[in-house]
Scaffold this motif. Structure first.
Motif, PDB file in Angstrom:
ATOM      1  N   MET A  48       0.810  -1.215   0.000  1.00  0.00           N
ATOM      2  CA  MET A  48       0.000   0.000   0.000  1.00  0.00           C
ATOM      3  C   MET A  48       0.848   1.272   0.000  1.00  0.00           C
ATOM      4  O   MET A  48       0.554   2.235   0.681  1.00  0.00           O
ATOM      5  N   SER A  49       1.924   1.281  -0.784  1.00  0.00           N
ATOM      6  CA  SER A  49       2.790   2.456  -0.849  1.00  0.00           C
ATOM      7  C   SER A  49       2.040   3.672  -1.372  1.00  0.00           C
ATOM      8  O   SER A  49       2.309   4.790  -0.971  1.00  0.00           O
ATOM      9  N   GLY A  50       1.090   3.457  -2.268  1.00  0.00           N
ATOM     10  CA  GLY A  50       0.323   4.578  -2.812  1.00  0.00           C
ATOM     11  C   GLY A  50      -1.007   4.764  -2.108  1.00  0.00           C
ATOM     12  O   GLY A  50      -1.756   5.678  -2.412  1.00  0.00           O
ATOM     13  N   GLY A  51      -1.323   3.916  -1.175  1.00  0.00           N
ATOM     14  CA  GLY A  51      -2.560   4.027  -0.433  1.00  0.00           C
ATOM     15  C   GLY A  51      -3.727   3.347  -1.114  1.00  0.00           C
ATOM     16  O   GLY A  51      -3.635   2.872  -2.246  1.00  0.00           O
ATOM     17  N   ARG A  52      -4.820   3.305  -0.395  1.00  0.00           N
ATOM     18  CA  ARG A  52      -6.030   2.640  -0.895  1.00  0.00           C
ATOM     19  C   ARG A  52      -6.592   3.315  -2.126  1.00  0.00           C
ATOM     20  O   ARG A  52      -7.153   2.662  -2.992  1.00  0.00           O
ATOM     21  N   ARG A  53      -6.458   4.615  -2.196  1.00  0.00           N
ATOM     22  CA  ARG A  53      -6.979   5.361  -3.337  1.00  0.00           C
ATOM     23  C   ARG A  53      -6.293   4.923  -4.631  1.00  0.00           C
ATOM     24  O   ARG A  53      -6.939   4.737  -5.654  1.00  0.00           O
ATOM     25  N   GLU A  54      -4.975   4.759  -4.584  1.00  0.00           N
ATOM     26  CA  GLU A  54      -4.242   4.322  -5.773  1.00  0.00           C
ATOM     27  C   GLU A  54      -4.632   2.899  -6.172  1.00  0.00           C
ATOM     28  O   GLU A  54      -4.758   2.588  -7.353  1.00  0.00           O
ATOM     29  N   ASP A 105       5.814  -1.508  -8.941  1.00  0.00           N
ATOM     30  CA  ASP A 105       5.208  -2.045  -7.732  1.00  0.00           C
ATOM     31  C   ASP A 105       4.413  -3.303  -8.061  1.00  0.00           C
ATOM     32  O   ASP A 105       3.568  -3.294  -8.957  1.00  0.00           O
ATOM     33  N   THR A 107       2.123  -4.509  -6.332  1.00  0.00           N
ATOM     34  CA  THR A 107       0.722  -4.231  -6.031  1.00  0.00           C
ATOM     35  C   THR A 107       0.015  -3.668  -7.259  1.00  0.00           C
ATOM     36  O   THR A 107      -1.145  -4.009  -7.526  1.00  0.00           O
ATOM     37  N   ASP A 108       0.712  -2.831  -8.031  1.00  0.00           N
ATOM     38  CA  ASP A 108       0.127  -2.299  -9.264  1.00  0.00           C
ATOM     39  C   ASP A 108      -0.158  -3.433 -10.249  1.00  0.00           C
ATOM     40  O   ASP A 108      -1.208  -3.453 -10.897  1.00  0.00           O
ATOM     41  N   THR A 111      -3.273  -5.225  -8.868  1.00  0.00           N
ATOM     42  CA  THR A 111      -4.523  -4.467  -8.968  1.00  0.00           C
ATOM     43  C   THR A 111      -4.913  -4.185 -10.421  1.00  0.00           C
ATOM     44  O   THR A 111      -6.102  -4.207 -10.750  1.00  0.00           O
TER      45      THR A 111
END
Length: 165
Positions: A48-54, A105, A107-108, A111
Motif C-alpha cells: 500500500m505504498s500509494g494508499g487505498r486510493r491508488e 510495484d 501491487t500495481d 490491482t
C-alpha cells in the motif's frame, strides 16, 4: 459499424493507458522522460505504498481494458485474455523501471490485473443476460460518450489552466 467503433475505442483506450501509466498525463512525454529519473522497485504485495486510493484507481483504470479486450477478441479464451492483461500490466511496470519513470510495484501488477479480470468477467456476465449484439452496442455507445466527456474535460482543463500543455 459497432465492431469498427469498438476497435477504435480499444486503440484509443490503449493510447490513453500508455499516456496515463507511463507519461503520467504529461503533454510533453519526451520532456517528461528527461525530467523524471525515479526508479524504485517494490516486490512486497499489497504494501500500500500509494494508499487505498491508488489501489482503487488502478482497478478502475483496467476494468475497461478487460471489457474492450473481450468485446474485440471474442474467440480468445478467458485464461488467455487474463494472461494478456497480466502481460500488459507487467510490461507497463517493467517499462517504468527501465525508463526510470516512477515506482515499479507488484501491487500495481496485482490491482491492474484484478481490474482487467473484473472487466472480462463483467462482460461475460452481461452476455449471459443480454444478447452479445445488444451488449456490444450499449458498451460501445457508453465508451464513446465517456471518451467525449474525457476529451471535453481535458480541453476545459487546458483552457482553465489547471493542466499545463
Amino acid at each position: 459499424m459497432t465492431k469498427k467503433l469498438a476497435q477504435l475505442l480499444f486503440f484509443i483506450y490503449i493510447l490513453g493507458l500508455v499516456w496515463l501509466v507511463l507519461f503520467k498525463l504529461s503533454f510533453h512525454p519526451f520532456a517528461f522522460l528527461e525530467m523524471t529519473n525515479t526508479r524504485s522497485l517494490n516486490l512486497t504485495p499489497l504494501a500500500m505504498s500509494g494508499g487505498r486510493r491508488e489501489v482503487l484507481f488502478n482497478i478502475l483504470a483496467f476494468i475497461p481494458f478487460g471489457i474492450l479486450l473481450t468485446m474485440n477478441a471474442p474467440k480468445i479464451s478467458f485464461l488467455n485474455k487474463l494472461a494478456i492483461s497480466i502481460l500488459l500490466s507487467f510490461s507497463f511496470e517493467s517499462l517504468q523501471y527501465l525508463l526510470a519513470i516512477g515506482a515499479t510495484d507488484i501491487t500495481d501488477l496485482i490491482t491492474n490485473s484484478l481490474g482487467a479480470l473484473l472487466g472480462i468477467s463483467f462482460y461475460y456476465l452481461l452476455i449471459k443476460v443480454f444478447s452479445k449484439a445488444k451488449v456490444d452496442l450499449i458498451l460501445t455507445i457508453s465508451f464513446t460518450i465517456l471518451l467525449i466527456f474525457t476529451i471535453i474535460f481535458i480541453r476545459q482543463s487546458i483552457v482553465l489552466g489547471t493542466v499545463r500543455v
